[in-house]
Design an enzyme around this catalytic site. Sequence first.
Site, PDB file in Angstrom:
ATOM      1  N   GLU A  57       0.812  -1.221   0.000  1.00 12.45           N
ATOM      2  CA  GLU A  57       0.000   0.000   0.000  1.00 12.45           C
ATOM      3  C   GLU A  57       0.847   1.273   0.000  1.00 12.45           C
ATOM      4  O   GLU A  57       0.335   2.369   0.252  1.00 12.45           O
ATOM      5  CB  GLU A  57      -0.944  -0.020   1.198  1.00 12.45           C
ATOM      6  CG  GLU A  57      -1.912  -1.189   1.195  1.00 12.45           C
ATOM      7  CD  GLU A  57      -3.082  -1.020   0.235  1.00 12.45           C
ATOM      8  OE1 GLU A  57      -3.721   0.039   0.244  1.00 12.45           O
ATOM      9  OE2 GLU A  57      -3.355  -1.966  -0.544  1.00 12.45           O
ATOM     10  N   HIS A  80      -4.776   1.822   7.019  1.00 14.89           N
ATOM     11  CA  HIS A  80      -3.363   2.107   6.753  1.00 14.89           C
ATOM     12  C   HIS A  80      -2.733   2.635   8.033  1.00 14.89           C
ATOM     13  O   HIS A  80      -3.418   3.235   8.871  1.00 14.89           O
ATOM     14  CB  HIS A  80      -3.187   3.167   5.649  1.00 14.89           C
ATOM     15  CG  HIS A  80      -3.591   2.709   4.293  1.00 14.89           C
ATOM     16  ND1 HIS A  80      -4.369   3.475   3.445  1.00 14.89           N
ATOM     17  CD2 HIS A  80      -3.325   1.562   3.617  1.00 14.89           C
ATOM     18  CE1 HIS A  80      -4.564   2.818   2.309  1.00 14.89           C
ATOM     19  NE2 HIS A  80      -3.949   1.657   2.392  1.00 14.89           N
ATOM     20  N   CYS A  99      -3.041  11.390   3.434  1.00 16.58           N
ATOM     21  CA  CYS A  99      -3.357  10.527   2.289  1.00 16.58           C
ATOM     22  C   CYS A  99      -3.062  11.230   0.972  1.00 16.58           C
ATOM     23  O   CYS A  99      -2.693  10.600  -0.021  1.00 16.58           O
ATOM     24  CB  CYS A  99      -4.832  10.132   2.305  1.00 16.58           C
ATOM     25  SG  CYS A  99      -5.288   8.942   3.566  1.00 16.58           S
TER      26      CYS A  99
END
EC number: 3.5.3.23
Length: 447
Positions: A174, A248, A365
Amino acid sequence: MTAHEVNFDGLVGLTHHYAGLSFGNEASTRHRFQVSNPRLAVKQGLLKMKALADAGFPQAVIPPHERPFIPALRQLGFTGSDEQILDKVARQAPRWLSSVSSASPMWVANAATVCPSADALDGKVHLTVANLNNKFHRALEAPVTEALLRAIFRDESQFSVHSALPQVALLGDEGAANHNRLGGEYGSAGVQLFVYGREEENEIRPARYPARQSREASEAVARLNQVNPQQVIFAQQNPEVIDQGVFHNDVIAVSNRQVLFCHEAAFARQKVLINQLRTRVDGFMAIEVPAGEVSVSDAVATYLFNSQLLSRNDGLMLLVLPRECQDHVGVWRYLNKLVAEDNPISAMQVFDLRESMANGGGPACLRLRVVLTEEERRAVNPAVMMNDALFTALNAWADRYYRDRLTAADLADPLLLREGREALDVLTRLLDLGSVYPFQQTGAADG
């Protein structure tokens, strides 16, 4: 050697909508089928970029992807012209249309994992593209992300861009959202902290939501990025917080230089990890937020830890937060106490990023951190660096092409596809990227 952290922010795409595609991301699920405002979304991101650039923090942009992504629909067996395919998918399988129209590439913390030259065995900056294997709509991103990064970091004497790992669950990666770098000055060697949620033959893993990052992937990325093995720590995220919506690590922890700001429940075996970091990072400071002051659920709801922690010229740090933190009485009380205490975090700046936040993406993000020396920074494609002229040009571009209202039903509109391609054609010229998108390479609007 002197180096600075440059934040490369993702531009929100023209098809930004709320589809609830991301199981494990509670904001994404909660806002499914709401009406979005792509124009407002891209402008909220641009305002953050420009404000930080004006405050002296180097800032650049990464473009959105081509959406709806017709080649993926062709792979799924839909045939005909692009317009015919849109019509068929909308009638027969609308969820596929939503997936191939996702604007998720805006969250460039998932674009790649970065190794600064000070940490690399060959002395180059490395970027390994993330495969984002856990979600179909995100697994589509890697090839175009790679093309964009090669167009931005094009000097191969300074930069190495690596293709994503194979698209299998064992190697689910990720990107930088599960990676932190700690140390002193940016230009000095640091310690890289790779955070994973699962590994083969380890039964410690979440039960409710998927662990997207594997240890095997983290180890492979560290090898590809030529990180000095003496400068790496692999740590497991607490599976219990993954099951509470921490999909995450950047939803529960953020670092900058010698500071790790995290929830007390962020990591499995957290005390062991903190002691490791204290031993290996000079001047290391852990700021662990107690559950009694901020619960994990409140941290997820406000994205307290999905903040940016930035070093000012005076050596102190600025915490860049979403407005949701200010709106939450308990979180805001904690933050005001934090900046009043004796620690490097001395100031806060709040931004309204609600269009992104409603899909589960906060300030952290939206950005990919890249530490660059002055020579390396000069080698970056200069057209992507944020300044007054680019800010003005991108706002005018958004005004011209972005809609102020979008629903899932609108994704079938062939005009939206044409608007998007025209917009990206213009953007690639503005940012001097060349032909990075598949529609530009085929040279045809219809297949």
